[in-house]
Motif scaffolding. Structure first.
Motif, short mmCIF file in Angstrom:
data_model
loop_
_atom_site.label_atom_id
_atom_site.label_comp_id
_atom_site.label_asym_id
_atom_site.label_seq_id
_atom_site.Cartn_x
_atom_site.Cartn_y
_atom_site.Cartn_z
N HIS B 44 0.83 -1.21 0.00
CA HIS B 44 0.00 0.00 0.00
C HIS B 44 0.87 1.26 0.00
CE1 HIS B 44 1.06 0.04 4.17
NE2 HIS B 44 0.41 -1.07 4.44
N CYS B 81 -5.30 9.76 3.23
CA CYS B 81 -4.57 8.50 3.36
C CYS B 81 -5.51 7.41 3.82
CB CYS B 81 -3.44 8.66 4.36
SG CYS B 81 -2.09 9.68 3.79
N ARG B 84 -7.88 5.60 1.42
CA ARG B 84 -7.41 4.53 0.55
C ARG B 84 -7.90 3.16 1.00
NH1 ARG B 84 -4.50 6.51 -3.86
NH2 ARG B 84 -3.73 4.38 -4.02
N HIS B 95 -15.47 4.73 -2.58
CA HIS B 95 -14.52 5.81 -2.36
C HIS B 95 -15.21 7.09 -2.77
CE1 HIS B 95 -10.05 7.16 -2.93
NE2 HIS B 95 -10.60 7.63 -1.85
#
Lengths: 93, 300
Positions: B44, B81, B84, B95
Motif C-alpha cells: 500500500h 490517506c 485509501r 470511495h
C-alpha cells in the motif's frame, strides 16, 4: 523463568508454540514487530529487500508462544504466525 | 538494451521482475488477511511507521470475528490517506468525495437496510471537512459504524493543520504552533448522541480489535476513534521522527479509563492520552424510530 515453588497447575498448562513467516518483499522496516514482541523472537537483519528496507529475521525461533501480536501490529501485512504442535517450556523445575 | 542497475533493468516493470524472481507468491497472497485484501494493490501507499495498516488489520480481524455475511458489508471511505482503505479491502467498497463519506453511507443504509455499513476515514475527512455530516448522523442515530483514524493533521496533502491539531502543534501551515482550539472527536460524537464511543491508539491493538468488534455489533451510530502516528506529516515536527517513537509516546502517556467523561479526554501535545470505551448505551436507531412513528401515524 524460575519460580520459588512449582505452580500447582503446571501440568495442565500448555504453552503453544508458533512458527513465524515473514513476507520480506512487503516489509517497510518500521521495526514494530521487533520492538513489541514479548519474547524477543525477532531482530533487525542486514538483508535488504527490493525496496531498500531491512526486514526482520527470527533469532529465537523456540521462544515464540504464538501470541500473534506481530501479525496484528504489522502495518504491511508482512508477518504472520502459524501455531504448531510443539510446546514452549516457560518454567524450569 | 535497458540500463542495468544492480541486476534490475529499467525497461522491465516491477511486475515482470517479481515474476522472473519468483516473488509473486511472497508479495501477493499467503498472509491470513489476504482473502480480505486486494493483494494486487499491495504494497500500500502508506509510509513506513504509519499506523493505518495496523488499524486496517484490527478492523479486518474484528470483522472476521463478528461473522457477518461479507456480501452484506460495505466499506465507505472519503479522501485522504485513510480514504485509501476502501481501495484495499476485498469487500464492496465506496470511495467518495471529500468529507461526504457519511452521507453516502447514510444513503446506502436507507436504500438497503440489510447492509452493514462501515465508514472508515480520517479526521480531516470526517470531522474537519465533513463535520456537519458527522454530528447529524450521530444525532439521528443512523445505524452505521464509523472508524475515524485521527493523526492530528492532513497527512496526504503535506501535513497541514486541521480541526484536530492540538494547540501548539507545529504543522506546515502553523510553523509557529497552532493557536486554534481543536475538536475532541470522541466528545463531539458523544455530545451529538452516538450510542457507542471508544478511543484507542494503534499500540493497543488487541483492545482496539475488541472495540471495533463491539462497535460492529452495536445497532446505531458507533464511533471508534483510532489515534495513529503520522511520522511524515506530524511526528517529525514533534521529536517523533519514526512511527516507533510515537508508539513509545503512546506507551508512556496512554491512560485507560473506561467510562470516562468524554469532555475530560482532550488530547494535548503532552500529558495523559485518555483512552477506553467512553459511551455504550442503547437507543432506538433512525430506522426503528421511523417505522415506529409511521405505525403510530397509521393507527390514527
Amino acid at each position: 523463568m524460575k519460580y520459588w515453588r512449582e505452580p500447582l497447575d503446571l501440568k495442565d498448562i500448555r504453552v503453544p508454540h508458533g512458527v513465524i513467516h515473514i513476507l520480506k518483499e512487503r516489509c517497510k522496516g518500521c521495526g514494530w514487530c521487533i520492538e513489541y514482541c514479548p519474547r524477543d523472537v525477532l531482530a533487525p537483519s542486514d538483508e535488504i529487500n527490493t525496496k531498500g528496507y531491512h526486514p526482520p529475521h527470527v533469532v529465537q525461533a523456540d521462544a515464540c508462544v504464538s501470541c500473534g501480536l506481530c501479525e496484528l501490529l504489522c502495518p504491511e501485512f508482512a508477518i504472520y504466525v502459524e501455531e504448531t504442535e510443539g510446546e514452549v517450556v516457560l518454567y524450569e523445575r | 538494451m535497458g540500463i542495468e542497475m544492480q541486476g534490475y533493468r529499467l525497461d522491465k516493470t516491477m511486475e515482470q521482475h517479481e515474476e522472473a524472481e519468483g516473488w509473486v507468491d511472497e508479495i501477493h497472497g499467503t498472509h491470513p488477511m489476504d482473502d480480505l485484501l486486494r493483494t494486487d494493490r499491495l504494497p500500500h501507499i502508506w509510509c513506513p511507521g504509519c499506523g493505518l495498516g495496523t488499524a486496517l488489520t484490527c478492523f479486518l480481524s474484528a470483522l472476521r470475528k463478528s461473522k457477518f455475511d461479507l456480501d452484506k458489508v460495505v466499506v465507505v471511505s472519503g479522501i485522504g490517506c485513510t480514504g485509501r482503505v476502501a481501495g484495499y479491502v476485498r469487500l464492496d467498497s465506496f470511495h467518495t468525495t471529500h468529507g461526504r463519506a457519511i452521507p453516502f453511507a447514510t444513503g446506502l443504509k436507507l436504500g438497503n437496510p440489510a447492509l452493514k455499513v462501515v465508514v472508515f476515514s480520517g479526521d480531516g475527512d470526517l470531522v474537519t471537512i465533513g463535520g456537519n455530516h458527522f454530528i447529524h448522523a450521530a444525532r439521528r442515530n443512523m445505524d452505521i459504524t464509523v472508524i475515524c483514524v485521527n493523526n492530528f493533521n492532513y497527512g496526504m496533502t503535506g501535513g497541514q493543520a486541521g480541526a484536530t491539531t492540538p494547540v501548539g502543534g507545529v504543522t506546515s501551515t502553523s510553523p509557529y504552533g497552532n493557536y486554534e482550539y481543536p475538536f475532541n472527536v470522541s466528545a463531539l460524537a458523544a455530545a451529538s448522541g452516538a450510542v457507542y464511543v471508544a478511543r484507542w491508539t494503534v499500540l493497543h491493538a488487541r483492545r482496539l480489535e475488541r472495540s471495533i468488534h463491539e462497535a460492529l455489533l452495536k445497532p446505531g451510530f458507533s464511533l471508534v476513534e483510532i489515534i495513529s502516528p503520522c511520522p511524515t506529516g506530524f511526528g517529525r515536527r514533534h521529536k517523533q521522527r519514526e512511527g516507533l517513537d510515537t508508539l513509545h509516546y503512546y506507551h508512556e502517556h496512554g491512560v485507560i479509563k473506561h467510562g470516562a467523561d468524554p469532555r475530560e479526554t482532550d488530547i494535548g501535545l503532552s500529558g495523559a492520552l485518555v483512552e477506553g470505551k467512553f459511551v455504550d448505551l442503547d437507543k432506538p436507531t433512525f430506522l426503528e424510530q421511523r417505522s415506529r412513528r409511521l405505525a403510530q401515524a397509521l393507527e390514527k
